[in-house]
Design a protein around this motif. Sequence first.
Motif, PDB file in Angstrom:
ATOM      1  N   PRO A 152       2.856  33.952  81.613  1.00 43.66           N
ATOM      2  CA  PRO A 152       3.496  32.896  80.837  1.00 43.66           C
ATOM      3  C   PRO A 152       4.595  33.447  79.933  1.00 43.66           C
ATOM      4  N   ILE A 153       5.700  32.729  79.877  1.00 44.22           N
ATOM      5  CA  ILE A 153       6.742  32.992  78.888  1.00 44.22           C
ATOM      6  C   ILE A 153       6.437  32.107  77.682  1.00 44.22           C
ATOM      7  N   GLY A 154       6.252  32.718  76.539  1.00 44.84           N
ATOM      8  CA  GLY A 154       5.959  31.945  75.339  1.00 44.84           C
ATOM      9  C   GLY A 154       7.212  31.306  74.778  1.00 44.84           C
ATOM     10  N   ALA A 155       7.071  30.097  74.268  1.00 40.29           N
ATOM     11  CA  ALA A 155       8.214  29.410  73.671  1.00 40.29           C
ATOM     12  C   ALA A 155       8.653  30.127  72.398  1.00 40.29           C
ATOM     13  N   ILE A 156       9.949  30.191  72.180  1.00 37.48           N
ATOM     14  CA  ILE A 156      10.481  30.743  70.943  1.00 37.48           C
ATOM     15  C   ILE A 156      10.187  29.815  69.777  1.00 37.48           C
ATOM     16  N   SER A 157      10.351  28.520  70.014  1.00 37.49           N
ATOM     17  CA  SER A 157      10.192  27.544  68.934  1.00 37.49           C
ATOM     18  C   SER A 157       9.076  26.556  69.258  1.00 37.49           C
ATOM     19  N   ALA A 198       7.199  37.485  77.768  1.00 40.53           N
ATOM     20  CA  ALA A 198       8.535  37.393  77.180  1.00 40.53           C
ATOM     21  C   ALA A 198       8.593  36.077  76.420  1.00 40.53           C
ATOM     22  N   PHE A 199       9.741  35.819  75.777  1.00 45.34           N
ATOM     23  CA  PHE A 199       9.865  34.614  74.958  1.00 45.34           C
ATOM     24  C   PHE A 199      11.178  33.903  75.248  1.00 45.34           C
TER      25      PHE A 199
END
Length: 423
Positions: free
Chosen positions: A122-127, A148-149
């Motif tokens: 999973p790519i984590g959300a920045i916001s 990653a983000f």
Amino acid sequence: MKFLIQQAKIINPGSPLESKKQDILIESGIIRDIQPSIQASADRIISGHDLHISPGWVDIFAEFGDPGYEYKETLETGAAAAAAGGFTDVFVVPNTKPVIDNKTQVSYITGRSTSLPSNIHPIGAISRGAEGKELAEMYDMRSAGAQAFSDGLYPVQSAGVLLKALQYVKAFDGIVIQIPDDRSVGSNGLVHEGVVSTRLGLPGKPMMAEELLVARDIKLARYAESKLHFTGVTSPRSLDYIRRAKDAGLSVTCSVTPYHLLFTDEDLMKGYDTNLKVYPHLRPEKERNLLRAAVADGTVDCVTSHHRPHEKDSKVLEFEYAKYGMSGLETCYSALRLAMPEIPEARWVELLSTNPRKIFGLGGAVIEKEAQAHVTIWDAAAHITVNDAFFRSRSHNSAYTGLTLPGKVLGVINGTRASLHSL
């Protein structure tokens, strides 16, 4: 389970076996033997006319609909499509419902993917909510397995928010991914702004929108001394900015998609094909050719599918109302071969495996005795015919449907998990 791969050319940069044809015996997820010839029984024997094997490929930007949009793609169908396309690892964007912006959502993805043929990262959300306003729980997501983000399909527009994110990820040597697009420029544009948009009578979006964000974000990465990756780059000027950033020693990398290397905006003239309504937009031939040159000269670091599955109701309607995106996991390698047949297999492996593993810290899967088997297998001399029966993905929104493409991925062996089909 025991696999015997016969006379496969090994593409593993830095290995003493590089470019050698060998038999490879894999048992219980371990590479047990590599020899010019192996006489052994096996549950499955794999052979081909021009067989190749490399460390498993990695797709760093794909959209699965799970949770919330499972009618487009589930983790199971997405992983099946990824394995069919040769990817042992695939990064999924956080634009689900709910958004992947906390450790619970990250754990949902990682927990559900342990038995699937491809590893889903999973790519984590920045916001929060991928709304570009307040930072999400990035440290907790990293601890839970976020690789990653990014705000995914909604690039962060606020310089202040992105700067905070770049500074924050330094604490754990993380990396931020951005689609370079200033969404305030040509916000109503449906295609590239130019001659074709005028002829089609469609509102255009200038390529400058991409270039503005690339220039801004490089400055932010320089200030933060952090890692930044641009994906879906299409502009020659953007590539110049990225070259200069690399020359200055910044940790800036980039990736392109197969369809931006193959199609141009003029292909839209052939019938308003909504499968060619993609984001970022297709560019004119001149820009497409300069993008190809950047792949050949090493400026481009990775290739990613930008897999965006859609059900028919989202594509079979007027161009203005159709959703953006194309299903791309299963056709990625063959589309690259069609776009740039002169590129050697070793360069494709660099773009699909070596570089993304290095940039995103996945570690180098290797082809050597007693190593864990995380490998992709393909026949460079075979072909695929793209039709509805070809797809493992739940959605079939592809501009390649009806075409015969060069090169055929046979699948992956990913530890004790395998997904393979015959020639």
